[in-house]
Write an enzyme that holds these catalytic residues in place. Sequence first.
Site, PDB file in Angstrom:
ATOM      1  N   ARG A 220       0.852  -1.181   0.000  1.00  0.00           N
ATOM      2  CA  ARG A 220       0.000   0.000   0.000  1.00  0.00           C
ATOM      3  C   ARG A 220       0.889   1.234   0.000  1.00  0.00           C
ATOM      4  NH1 ARG A 220      -3.996   2.150   4.853  1.00  0.00           N
ATOM      5  NH2 ARG A 220      -2.131   3.291   5.459  1.00  0.00           N
TER       6      ARG A 220
ATOM      7  N   TYR B  68      -3.170  11.306   6.480  1.00  0.00           N
ATOM      8  CA  TYR B  68      -3.333   9.947   6.986  1.00  0.00           C
ATOM      9  C   TYR B  68      -2.320   8.979   6.351  1.00  0.00           C
ATOM     10  CZ  TYR B  68      -4.904   5.179   6.796  1.00  0.00           C
ATOM     11  OH  TYR B  68      -4.913   3.815   6.839  1.00  0.00           O
TER      12      TYR B  68
ATOM     13  N   GLU C  58      -9.053   1.920  -1.858  1.00  0.00           N
ATOM     14  CA  GLU C  58      -9.846   1.625  -0.662  1.00  0.00           C
ATOM     15  C   GLU C  58     -10.586   2.856  -0.158  1.00  0.00           C
ATOM     16  OE1 GLU C  58      -7.317   0.100   2.406  1.00  0.00           O
ATOM     17  OE2 GLU C  58      -8.730   0.614   3.995  1.00  0.00           O
TER      18      GLU C  58
ATOM     19  N   HIS D  88      -9.287   6.744   2.510  1.00  0.00           N
ATOM     20  CA  HIS D  88      -9.746   7.055   3.863  1.00  0.00           C
ATOM     21  C   HIS D  88     -10.990   7.941   3.901  1.00  0.00           C
ATOM     22  CE1 HIS D  88      -8.597   6.882   8.247  1.00  0.00           C
ATOM     23  NE2 HIS D  88      -8.242   5.699   7.794  1.00  0.00           N
TER      24      HIS D  88
ATOM     25  N   ASP E  26      -5.248   3.831  -0.017  1.00  0.00           N
ATOM     26  CA  ASP E  26      -6.399   4.059   0.869  1.00  0.00           C
ATOM     27  C   ASP E  26      -6.811   5.521   0.800  1.00  0.00           C
ATOM     28  OD1 ASP E  26      -8.255   4.142   2.898  1.00  0.00           O
ATOM     29  OD2 ASP E  26      -6.992   3.133   4.388  1.00  0.00           O
TER      30      ASP E  26
ATOM     31  N   TRP F  84     -12.061  12.090   8.379  1.00  0.00           N
ATOM     32  CA  TRP F  84     -10.655  11.774   8.585  1.00  0.00           C
ATOM     33  C   TRP F  84     -10.387  10.415   8.078  1.00  0.00           C
ATOM     34  CZ3 TRP F  84      -7.799   7.994  11.193  1.00  0.00           C
ATOM     35  CH2 TRP F  84      -6.405   8.232  11.224  1.00  0.00           C
TER      36      TRP F  84
ATOM     37  N   GLU G 295     -14.047  -1.251   6.290  1.00  0.00           N
ATOM     38  CA  GLU G 295     -13.406  -1.376   7.603  1.00  0.00           C
ATOM     39  C   GLU G 295     -14.250  -0.780   8.725  1.00  0.00           C
ATOM     40  OE1 GLU G 295      -9.679   0.670   6.711  1.00  0.00           O
ATOM     41  OE2 GLU G 295     -10.279   2.319   8.006  1.00  0.00           O
TER      42      GLU G 295
ATOM     43  N   GLU H 203      -4.385  -7.442   5.132  1.00  0.00           N
ATOM     44  CA  GLU H 203      -3.568  -6.306   5.580  1.00  0.00           C
ATOM     45  C   GLU H 203      -2.748  -6.741   6.800  1.00  0.00           C
ATOM     46  OE1 GLU H 203      -5.835  -3.043   7.174  1.00  0.00           O
ATOM     47  OE2 GLU H 203      -4.245  -1.603   6.746  1.00  0.00           O
TER      48      GLU H 203
ATOM     49  N   ARG I  58     -13.629  -5.282   3.241  1.00  0.00           N
ATOM     50  CA  ARG I  58     -12.552  -4.832   4.111  1.00  0.00           C
ATOM     51  C   ARG I  58     -12.847  -4.990   5.610  1.00  0.00           C
ATOM     52  NH1 ARG I  58      -7.998  -4.084   4.710  1.00  0.00           N
ATOM     53  NH2 ARG I  58      -7.747  -1.906   5.276  1.00  0.00           N
TER      54      ARG I  58
HETATM   55  C1  GCO Z   1      -6.437   0.766   7.309  1.00  0.00           C
HETATM   56  C2  GCO Z   1      -7.220   1.730   8.110  1.00  0.00           C
HETATM   57  C3  GCO Z   1      -6.631   2.101   9.417  1.00  0.00           C
HETATM   58  C4  GCO Z   1      -7.626   2.955  10.212  1.00  0.00           C
HETATM   59  C5  GCO Z   1      -7.559   2.612  11.654  1.00  0.00           C
HETATM   60  C6  GCO Z   1      -8.496   3.426  12.513  1.00  0.00           C
HETATM   61  O1  GCO Z   1      -6.676   0.704   6.125  1.00  0.00           O
HETATM   62  O2  GCO Z   1      -5.632   0.052   7.891  1.00  0.00           O
HETATM   63  O3  GCO Z   1      -7.655   2.791   7.330  1.00  0.00           O
HETATM   64  O4  GCO Z   1      -5.378   2.664   9.284  1.00  0.00           O
HETATM   65  O5  GCO Z   1      -7.367   4.310  10.035  1.00  0.00           O
HETATM   66  O6  GCO Z   1      -7.832   1.259  11.790  1.00  0.00           O
HETATM   67  O7  GCO Z   1      -8.466   2.946  13.805  1.00  0.00           O
HETATM   68 MG    MG Z   2      -8.291   1.818   5.512  1.00  0.00          MG
END
Ligand code: GCO
Ligand code: MG
Length: 409
Positions: free
Chosen positions: A147, A159, A243, A219, A217, A409, A269, A346, A290
């Site tokens: 990634r 991030y 992602e 995010h 990602d 975020w 996620e 991951e 995810r």
């Molecule tokens: C990822 C996620 C994490 C989240 C985290 C929040 O793809 O691994 O985006 O980095 O930000 O799990 O607690």
């Molecule tokens: Mg993520």
Amino acid sequence: MKIIAADVIVSSPDRNFVTLKLTTDEGITGLGDATLNGRELAAATYLKEHVAPLLMGRDPHRIEDTWQFLYRGAYWRRGPVTMAAIAAVDVALWDIKAKAAGMPLYQLLGGASRNGIRAYGHASGRDIPEIIDSVREHLELGYKSIRVQTAVPGIDSVYGVAAQSAEGGIRYDYEPAQRAALPAEEDWDTRAYLRHIPTVFEAVRNEFGPELPLLHDGHHRMTPMQAAKLGKALEPYDLFWLEDCTPAENQDALRLVRQHTTTPLAIGEVFNTVWDYQTLIREQLIDYVRSAVTHTGGISPMKKIMDYAAQYQIKSGIHGPTDISPVGMAAALHLDLAIHNFGIQEYMRHGDLTNEVFEQSFTFEDGYLHPGNEPGLGVELNEEAAAKHPYTPAYLPFNRLKDGTVHDW
Ligand code: GCO
Ligand code: MG
């Protein structure tokens, strides 16, 4: 067999973890992970006050019945706190059942469908040379899929970028990082991000060639049209997945993104149940699921989601950041090994302190994870070591746009 104790252990070796330990009258114990990053005590309290008393005297072999009892019996369904608590119970019961059977858990899920579990790691950097170094370091660690996250000119903190973490260095573990009374404030500018990302992937592809699977990602930060634009712009670099390109609440957003790009999409996620995927899977709007076992109610429902997804050629990409404890990680690995529609896992790697508290038998060799062959999950909690690291309040960061508006975020 009967459950005679349910202990909730909150400890902070590097970061906070919530662990459930079930003990039976036959001396077999089982572990489950209920860690909810930045909201740990809510899950711990739900478990301690509302779930633990209901488990006393129950037969630990009745996993499905216990799951349905906790889910339907609460009346108030779904949500991250509830589902993390139920997940911990589900995983601990599978741990007990597999230990009682004298088998590694994956054997009870149908046995191994593959020899090893392909993992992806997190490379990042403040500029292209740093990113290329970071990708190379991950390749040296054995990772075969990577990634890529990048800083963006004009944005102070983005991030997923290691060098911007407090400690710096390749192995960032910045979430929740801010062990303070208030969350850290970061800034965001989607236009600057959209301009920059394709240049980074172009450089990484040129350096490492066409073969290496690359992931990114988003995010949750783009609108559907912005995400469509990014997906299209990244097509020449042949991503393994893009992602969380849009916020996860609106399943219809992915339909629009899908109409415009062939870049594979991964999401989930922050999902808690199969219902969050209903449209996404049925309409084949995504390519990878995810969810984390820890945040989706455990191994039992996660297996059902993946069986549903399998009918639509959608694969797994189980969430595995460091805020999933080694217990939650092991649960994912047993499932990864067993299901047919496995995609990728991951794997961020925990720090030494975490690994001291959670004694693990899973391995990472030559880019492949394996849950090991100990009976059960293959993870035990060193309670003495855990007690040395008491809970520390910590928050995830949040974002504001330049004009001060709160952004995802
Ligand atoms: C990822 C996620 C994490 C989240 C985290 C929040 O793809 O691994 O985006 O980095 O930000 O799990 O607690
Ligand atoms: Mg993520």
